[in-house]
Design an enzyme around this catalytic site. Structure first.
Site, PDB file in Angstrom:
ATOM      1  N   TRP A 145       0.872  -1.179   0.000  1.00 16.57           N
ATOM      2  CA  TRP A 145       0.000   0.000   0.000  1.00 16.57           C
ATOM      3  C   TRP A 145       0.911   1.233   0.000  1.00 16.57           C
ATOM      4  O   TRP A 145       1.903   1.277   0.748  1.00 16.57           O
ATOM      5  CB  TRP A 145      -0.894  -0.041   1.239  1.00 16.57           C
ATOM      6  CG  TRP A 145      -1.751   1.175   1.427  1.00 16.57           C
ATOM      7  CD1 TRP A 145      -2.497   1.812   0.484  1.00 16.57           C
ATOM      8  CD2 TRP A 145      -1.950   1.891   2.657  1.00 16.57           C
ATOM      9  NE1 TRP A 145      -3.158   2.878   1.045  1.00 16.57           N
ATOM     10  CE2 TRP A 145      -2.838   2.954   2.376  1.00 16.57           C
ATOM     11  CE3 TRP A 145      -1.476   1.740   3.957  1.00 16.57           C
ATOM     12  CZ2 TRP A 145      -3.257   3.854   3.345  1.00 16.57           C
ATOM     13  CZ3 TRP A 145      -1.893   2.631   4.934  1.00 16.57           C
ATOM     14  CH2 TRP A 145      -2.778   3.672   4.619  1.00 16.57           C
ATOM     15  N   ASP A 226      -1.479  -6.336   8.903  1.00 24.44           N
ATOM     16  CA  ASP A 226      -2.373  -5.238   8.549  1.00 24.44           C
ATOM     17  C   ASP A 226      -3.659  -5.887   8.035  1.00 24.44           C
ATOM     18  O   ASP A 226      -3.613  -6.750   7.153  1.00 24.44           O
ATOM     19  CB  ASP A 226      -1.726  -4.380   7.451  1.00 24.44           C
ATOM     20  CG  ASP A 226      -2.539  -3.127   7.145  1.00 24.44           C
ATOM     21  OD1 ASP A 226      -3.588  -2.925   7.797  1.00 24.44           O
ATOM     22  OD2 ASP A 226      -2.135  -2.349   6.257  1.00 24.44           O
ATOM     23  N   LYS A 266     -13.461  -0.178   5.711  1.00 30.52           N
ATOM     24  CA  LYS A 266     -14.058  -0.827   4.539  1.00 30.52           C
ATOM     25  C   LYS A 266     -15.232  -1.719   4.925  1.00 30.52           C
ATOM     26  O   LYS A 266     -16.282  -1.668   4.310  1.00 30.52           O
ATOM     27  CB  LYS A 266     -13.024  -1.674   3.809  1.00 30.52           C
ATOM     28  CG  LYS A 266     -11.632  -1.122   3.809  1.00 30.52           C
ATOM     29  CD  LYS A 266     -11.435  -0.014   2.814  1.00 30.52           C
ATOM     30  CE  LYS A 266     -10.026   0.523   2.934  1.00 30.52           C
ATOM     31  NZ  LYS A 266      -9.684   1.513   1.959  1.00 30.52           N
TER      32      LYS A 266
HETATM   33  C1  LMR Z   1      -6.557   2.667  -0.739  1.00 34.18           C
HETATM   34  O1  LMR Z   1      -5.523   1.987  -0.758  1.00 34.18           O
HETATM   35  O2  LMR Z   1      -7.087   3.135  -1.749  1.00 34.18           O
HETATM   36  C2  LMR Z   1      -7.227   2.906   0.576  1.00 34.18           C
HETATM   37  O3  LMR Z   1      -6.581   2.212   1.581  1.00 34.18           O
HETATM   38  C3  LMR Z   1      -7.432   4.321   0.881  1.00 34.18           C
HETATM   39  C4  LMR Z   1      -6.152   5.037   1.212  1.00 34.18           C
HETATM   40  O4  LMR Z   1      -6.135   5.706   2.244  1.00 34.18           O
HETATM   41  O5  LMR Z   1      -5.179   4.949   0.474  1.00 34.18           O
END
Ligand code: LMR
Length: 422
Positions: A145, A226, A266
């Site tokens: 992420w 996570d 989510k």
């Molecule tokens: C995403 O990856 O799109 C979500 O987790 C929202 C974010 O805060 O990035």
């Protein structure tokens, strides 16, 4: 008279825009008609009509909050209300399907606190680990992420990466992943996604998890999980199975500890309410008391105590079996819609005779084998750029938020993708 003062910001350089959240701004600023634009950027659930969904269970919880005359807006404790902590611990760790986590819980070996959704929880754990343990390094998946690296870097940890995605197969690069984990030192933290890996949607199989966890044990790594998409793979309870496996390892003394950052953004659709939790598995109940005191110290200096509207919603849902059951059904609705949209896009691309970047006969098999809210399409940054010119927005790494696909836009989406594949 000439000004003598010099701005302290004179040499400040603009920061780069956030690769995920800035897409929403670009999408909104795009002058094309709304019905023509497709937003596959941020991971936020949308209905078949492309609208946000306030879950009926959440609406009911909010109704109960308004009617509850005993509620007020006082500060809540640093780690959240005892009620929130107890309910969330029960929800995450105490269920008949997962006996090992329940065991640790009954031994007083799990400390849980309310966090500011997943991001805030990760940050608290990062700082806590840095200040309270000898761990100074964390390895995160490549890719991960987009915010993980910054969160842990800003918490003061050294951030390194382990291999995860194999562009050749559009799948998990298990061999390299294991090799990279083996190269870590005892005590190093390793970030693992419980399910629905963000951004790839690629989750290890049960056998692959066995191999990953064997290295975690062999190298005595500190697993930090996570969990932002609980319920989007198989089910709210089913998706917890890897946590149970690791809890068993802790219980058997194979590894010392486990950490978890979890979010209700989510699965309850509570994005902007910023509610989630962090948990630490300790060696004993007395160690838990020490850990809790240190977590409190970390939080107090960071944001004092958590906000309490989202957490009240979580309490109302988790405390009532009927409402909890209803919520679980609503999570299935979201999960099923995401799976259907994957299939629909796959079918449309195949019908167009458009071959994808994968190794299977259609080249698009990964669209339907990946899990959760995201699909790592395998499209290049250049192809993503061309899609954006056609008002189709996804992150430059080719990640598509499946939630943005609807029955109304999937046809055009497939055509636009097909047009950039040539
Ligand atoms: C995403 O990856 O799109 C979500 O987790 C929202 C974010 O805060 O990035």
């Amino acid at each position: 008279m000439a000004a003598r003062s010099i701005s302290v910001f004179k040499t400040l350089k603009p920061a780069p825009a956030d690769p995920i959240l800035s897409l929403t701004t670009s999408f909104l600023n795009d002058p094309a008609p709304h019905s023509h634009k497709i937003n596959l950027g941020v991971g936020a659930y949308r209905t078949d009509a492309g609208k946000p969904w306030v879950l009926p269970s959440v609406q009911e919880a909010e109704r109960r909050i308004i009617e509850d005359s005993s509620l007020n807006h006082e500060y809540i404790p640093i780690l959240g209300t005892p009620k929130f902590v107890q309910l969330v611990q029960g929800f995450l760790f105490d269920n008949s399907a997962h006996g090992n986590t329940s065991k640790l819980l009954s031994q007083g070996r799990i400390v849980t606190g309310q966090g500011i959704s997943g991001t805030g929880s990760l940050r608290v754990l990062g700082e806590f680990v840095l200040n309270g343990t000898s761990t100074k390094k964390i390895s995160i998946p490549n890719p991960s992420w987009a915010n993980h690296e910054a969160i842990f870097h800003n918490a003061g940890l050294e951030v390194v990466k382990y291999s995860y995605y194999d562009r050749e197969t559009q799948g998990l690069h298990l061999g390299k992943l294991l090799e990279d984990l083996r190269a870590l030192s005892p005590g190093d933290a390793v970030l693992l996604n419980v399910c629905c890996h963000n951004p790839t949607g690629i989750d290890p199989t049960a056998e692959e998890w066995e191999q990953i966890l064997a290295i975690v044990e062999e190298r005595q790594l500190l697993p930090l999980f996570d969990m932002a998409y609980q319920g989007f793979s198989t089910g709210l309870v089913e998706d917890l199975s890897v946590l149970d496996k690791v809890s068993q390892m802790v219980d058997n003394g194979k590894i010392g500890n486990m950490l978890l950052a979890q979010s209700f953004a989510k699965n309850m659709g509570l994005y902007g309410e910023r509610v989630g939790s962090f948990s630490v598995v300790t060696a004993s109940d007395s160690e838990s008391r020490t850990v809790a005191s240190q977590l409190k110290r970390t939080v107090r200096a960071m944001y004092s105590s958590p906000p309490c509207y989202g957490s009240k919603i979580v309490e109302k849902i988790l405390e009532d079996d009927a409402l909890r059951g209803q919520w679980s059904e609503e999570v299935s609705i979201m999960r099923d819609r995401l799976k259907n949209m994957r299939q629909l896009l796959y079918d449309r691309l195949v019908a167009l005779g458009c071959h994808g970047p994968g190794k299977d006969t259609t080249g698009w098999g990964h669209l339907i084998s990946q899990q959760g809210m995201f699909c790592f399409t395998g499209l290049t940054a250049e192809q993503v750029g061309r899609l954006q010119q056609a008002s189709v927005y996804m992150t430059a790494n080719g990640r598509m938020s499946v939630a943005g696909i609807t029955p109304a836009n999937v046809g055009r989406l497939a055509e636009e993708i097909a047009s950039v594949m040539v």
